[in-house]
Design a protein around this motif. Structure first.
Motif, PDB file in Angstrom:
ATOM      1  N   ARG A  53       0.753  -1.224  -0.039  1.00  0.00           N
ATOM      2  CA  ARG A  53      -0.320  -0.071  -0.017  1.00  0.00           C
ATOM      3  C   ARG A  53       0.565   1.675   0.003  1.00  0.00           C
ATOM      4  N   GLN A  56       2.161   1.875  -3.814  1.00  0.00           N
ATOM      5  CA  GLN A  56       0.759   1.823  -4.136  1.00  0.00           C
ATOM      6  C   GLN A  56       1.030   3.908  -4.238  1.00  0.00           C
ATOM      7  N   ASN A  57       1.024   3.970  -2.817  1.00  0.00           N
ATOM      8  CA  ASN A  57       0.778   5.649  -2.443  1.00  0.00           C
ATOM      9  C   ASN A  57       1.954   6.331  -3.044  1.00  0.00           C
ATOM     10  N   ARG A  58       3.064   5.972  -2.647  1.00  0.00           N
ATOM     11  CA  ARG A  58       4.283   6.741  -3.060  1.00  0.00           C
ATOM     12  C   ARG A  58       4.270   7.305  -4.876  1.00  0.00           C
ATOM     13  N   ARG A  60       1.321   7.029  -6.226  1.00  0.00           N
ATOM     14  CA  ARG A  60      -0.063   8.432  -6.717  1.00  0.00           C
ATOM     15  C   ARG A  60       1.342   9.721  -6.122  1.00  0.00           C
ATOM     16  N   GLU A  90      -0.997  12.283   4.282  1.00  0.00           N
ATOM     17  CA  GLU A  90      -1.439  11.085   2.921  1.00  0.00           C
ATOM     18  C   GLU A  90      -1.191   9.722   4.443  1.00  0.00           C
ATOM     19  N   VAL A  92       1.526   7.897   4.760  1.00  0.00           N
ATOM     20  CA  VAL A  92       2.485   7.228   3.708  1.00  0.00           C
ATOM     21  C   VAL A  92       4.100   7.198   5.233  1.00  0.00           C
ATOM     22  N   TYR A 234      -1.996  -4.336  -5.513  1.00  0.00           N
ATOM     23  CA  TYR A 234      -1.988  -3.145  -5.423  1.00  0.00           C
ATOM     24  C   TYR A 234      -1.332  -2.086  -6.575  1.00  0.00           C
TER      25      TYR A 234
END
Length: 235
Positions: A53, A56-58, A60, A90, A92, A234
């Motif tokens: 996750r 994936q967030n990085r 994004r 965020e 993250v 993800y």
């Protein structure tokens, strides 16, 4: 000896030796190490999910990070603060990739100790009497310098597994890597020297007993397969 009379570290090693010996009666001590490794990795699945996750967030956040770099390119300190504030807002973590190895460090240290010392809590260490395909579980790769035996080919096989897994994990890491902010040292660039971190297990294998090398090989293989599966979940 009463385990309650032992120092904490000796008591932990004595308990671990007893547990591994008992499990080894059901399979073999080498098989017991494999089962322990699989159990530890299964417990760390939530950590792997968290890593996926975070990656994936990085990805994004990559466009917003690029914008911060453009806006603050002349002020590295302000850029660093803005980047960390973005990560915090965020939720993250830029360091999530380190969690699995850090979480396994105590277990790996115990496996190392169980096959590194001739005695445990004052008693003979009978675990050293066991082997993997004829190679002693307490044997080290550096011991081969004094004379290699046919059974030592198991070292070659495990080192090959570690090398292949490290190479595959580096490829996956490079796919997920994003450019670091300006002012960040080059050594922390996930696309540069830091991308070779998976190969540190190869260096470790030269100094740990065969039992610990087996642990690293099984854990590394699990890590790669888990990462590929979670990367698909993800994207």
């Amino acid at each position: 000896m009463n385990p309650f009379d032992l120092p904490p570290v000796a008591a932990i090693l004595a308990a671990a030796a007893s547990g591994l010996t008992a499990l080894g009666t059901l399979v073999t001590p080498a098989g017991a190490i494999v089962l322990v490794t699989l159990a530890v990795r299964a417990l760390l699945i939530p950590v792997g999910v968290s890593m996926a996750r975070a990656a994936q967030n990085r990805r994004r956040l990559a466009p917003r990070l690029a914008e911060l770099q453009r806006r603050h390119k002349k002020n590295p300190e302000k850029l660093r603060r803005a980047t960390m504030e973005l990560y915090a807002a965020e939720r993250v973590s830029p360091f999530a990739g380190c969690l699995p190895m850090l979480a396994q460090a105590p277990v790996l240290a115990i496996v190392y100790a169980l096959f590194a010392y001739p005695t445990i809590a004052g008693d003979p260490n009978h675990l050293l009497e066991h082997s993997l395909f004829g190679a002693g579980l307490g044997r080290h790769l550096v011991d081969l310098a004094s004379g290699m035996q046919p059974a030592d080919l198991v070292f070659v096989a495990l080192i090959a597994v570690l090398g292949v897994v490290a190479w595959l994990n580096r490829r996956l890491a490079l796919r997920d890597a994003i450019a670091p902010a300006e002012g960040v040292p080059a050594m922390l660039d996930p696309r540069g020297a830091l991308s070779w971190a998976p190969f540190l297990t190869l260096a470790a294998a030269a100094f740990v007993p065969l039992a610990a090398t087996l642990y690293l090989a099984v854990s590394g293989t699990w890590s790669h397969l888990e990462r590929r599966i979670l990367r698909a979940v993800y994207p």
